[in-house]
Design a protein around this motif. Sequence first.
Motif, mmCIF file in Angstrom:
data_model
loop_
_atom_site.group_PDB
_atom_site.id
_atom_site.type_symbol
_atom_site.label_atom_id
_atom_site.label_comp_id
_atom_site.label_asym_id
_atom_site.label_seq_id
_atom_site.Cartn_x
_atom_site.Cartn_y
_atom_site.Cartn_z
ATOM 1 N N VAL A 52 -47.685 -130.424 -24.780
ATOM 2 C CA VAL A 52 -46.498 -131.145 -25.232
ATOM 3 C C VAL A 52 -46.846 -132.057 -26.396
ATOM 4 O O VAL A 52 -46.096 -132.152 -27.379
ATOM 5 C CB VAL A 52 -45.878 -131.945 -24.064
ATOM 6 C CG1 VAL A 52 -44.821 -132.912 -24.583
ATOM 7 C CG2 VAL A 52 -45.257 -131.003 -23.044
ATOM 8 N N GLU A 82 -35.397 -138.600 -28.947
ATOM 9 C CA GLU A 82 -35.435 -138.230 -27.534
ATOM 10 C C GLU A 82 -34.210 -137.418 -27.107
ATOM 11 O O GLU A 82 -34.328 -136.466 -26.337
ATOM 12 C CB GLU A 82 -35.566 -139.486 -26.658
ATOM 13 C CG GLU A 82 -36.923 -140.174 -26.769
ATOM 14 C CD GLU A 82 -38.072 -139.276 -26.340
ATOM 15 O OE1 GLU A 82 -37.857 -138.355 -25.530
ATOM 16 O OE2 GLU A 82 -39.201 -139.476 -26.838
ATOM 17 N N ARG A 87 -35.946 -133.822 -26.374
ATOM 18 C CA ARG A 87 -35.927 -133.331 -25.000
ATOM 19 C C ARG A 87 -37.053 -132.331 -24.731
ATOM 20 O O ARG A 87 -36.908 -131.364 -23.965
ATOM 21 C CB ARG A 87 -34.583 -132.665 -24.663
ATOM 22 C CG ARG A 87 -33.356 -133.570 -24.550
ATOM 23 C CD ARG A 87 -33.431 -134.522 -23.374
ATOM 24 N NE ARG A 87 -33.866 -133.854 -22.143
ATOM 25 C CZ ARG A 87 -33.077 -133.141 -21.318
ATOM 26 N NH1 ARG A 87 -31.794 -133.008 -21.601
ATOM 27 N NH2 ARG A 87 -33.565 -132.594 -20.233
ATOM 28 N N GLU A 117 -40.089 -130.591 -23.187
ATOM 29 C CA GLU A 117 -40.777 -130.511 -21.901
ATOM 30 C C GLU A 117 -41.498 -129.174 -21.807
ATOM 31 O O GLU A 117 -41.231 -128.257 -22.579
ATOM 32 C CB GLU A 117 -39.777 -130.641 -20.739
ATOM 33 C CG GLU A 117 -39.018 -131.955 -20.713
ATOM 34 C CD GLU A 117 -38.007 -132.016 -19.570
ATOM 35 O OE1 GLU A 117 -38.176 -131.255 -18.592
ATOM 36 O OE2 GLU A 117 -37.047 -132.802 -19.678
ATOM 37 N N LYS A 118 -42.401 -129.064 -20.828
ATOM 38 C CA LYS A 118 -43.186 -127.845 -20.673
ATOM 39 C C LYS A 118 -43.215 -127.426 -19.215
ATOM 40 O O LYS A 118 -43.342 -128.257 -18.315
ATOM 41 C CB LYS A 118 -44.620 -128.076 -21.170
ATOM 42 C CG LYS A 118 -45.536 -126.862 -21.067
ATOM 43 C CD LYS A 118 -46.950 -127.217 -21.480
ATOM 44 C CE LYS A 118 -47.865 -125.994 -21.346
ATOM 45 N NZ LYS A 118 -49.280 -126.345 -21.581
ATOM 46 N N SER A 119 -43.092 -126.112 -18.993
ATOM 47 C CA SER A 119 -43.247 -125.536 -17.666
ATOM 48 C C SER A 119 -44.087 -124.278 -17.804
ATOM 49 O O SER A 119 -43.618 -123.263 -18.313
ATOM 50 C CB SER A 119 -41.891 -125.199 -17.049
ATOM 51 O OG SER A 119 -42.051 -124.561 -15.793
ATOM 52 N N TYR A 152 -36.695 -127.416 -25.452
ATOM 53 C CA TYR A 152 -36.279 -128.556 -26.252
ATOM 54 C C TYR A 152 -34.837 -128.343 -26.694
ATOM 55 O O TYR A 152 -34.271 -127.244 -26.561
ATOM 56 C CB TYR A 152 -37.198 -128.767 -27.454
ATOM 57 C CG TYR A 152 -37.271 -127.629 -28.442
ATOM 58 C CD1 TYR A 152 -36.365 -127.522 -29.498
ATOM 59 C CD2 TYR A 152 -38.274 -126.661 -28.345
ATOM 60 C CE1 TYR A 152 -36.442 -126.494 -30.415
ATOM 61 C CE2 TYR A 152 -38.359 -125.616 -29.260
ATOM 62 C CZ TYR A 152 -37.440 -125.534 -30.284
ATOM 63 O OH TYR A 152 -37.511 -124.503 -31.196
#
Length: 334
Positions: free
Chosen positions: A247, A276, A296, A298-300, A306
């Motif tokens: 990230v 943000e 926005r 994020e990582k999974s 985003y």
Amino acid sequence: MKVAVLGATGMVGRTFVRLLEGHPWFRVEKLVASERSAGRPYGEVVEDSPDEFRGLEIVSLGEFLEDPGVDLVFNALPASLSREVEEKLAEEIPVFTNARAHRYDEDVPILVPEVNPDHLGLVEVQRERRGWEGFIVTNPNCSTAVLTVSLAPLREFGIRRVHVATMQAVSGAGFSGLPALAVHDNVIPFISGEEWKIENESRKILGRIKGGKIEPAPFEVSAIATRVPVLHGHTEAVFVELARGSVEDVREAFESFDPLGRLGLPSYEKPLIYTEVPQPRLHRDRGRGLTVAVGRLEKSGRVFKYVVTGHNLVRGAAGGSLLNAELAVKLGYI
């Protein structure tokens, strides 16, 4: 350098005219529109016209084609009119177009200056193959423009797959594109042809020149397009599978992305800002509408998600085409 704007009374055409006010390189010589507007002062037809152009008499398309008398053309005509008009003009004059008519020709670039400036090399291919002195450069569909600006910094991490859901402003449909009652208090999860454009234009823009044409990027792009009750500014939720990166790495890539800042293009603005919570009402006018806001993040697993938002009429249409022309001048193609 004398320029003309075709379709100058439409939504994108008006944006071209506004952005060209006081331009240090380009002087608007002719504003071209339909027969019903021809002969009238531009300010009489477009009440919020910049003062510089209020008294300029509108020229019909037929009259313009008989004697263009300009060095460069910006086209905001409908696609149904554009193919033959652009080809006729490009025999002698560079054409920078918002229309889709030539986007998918193998020797015509879909240009986003910060993303694929090397694709201007196709100009020489066009001239050799078609015997033209001018050329055609297209800019992408408005949602594609916003998406590819955000994807460009991620190429260093190895893009494997892109999924995107768009939330597109009503101005993307033009003045009469949607009845007010259809979009008010509603989300319309279908825009004809939009998803195909996003999926295919993005891969062409992010591809490479090989053998005198573009070899599309090898990864999948999958899109769902929706229309939402926002006036200007397309917002997109993006899901990107990357081969590597954290990230922190991705955010740094977003924040440092500024590949053309050193060139001194008159209309250039920093292409990306990180915020943000990107929102069209708050961020669409950043950088005079040319800056895209991303956040926005994020990582999974290997998937990064985003949100990105950008002004569909400026970054996604007239402003992008103006930057294309400035880059072509700077790099010596004009």
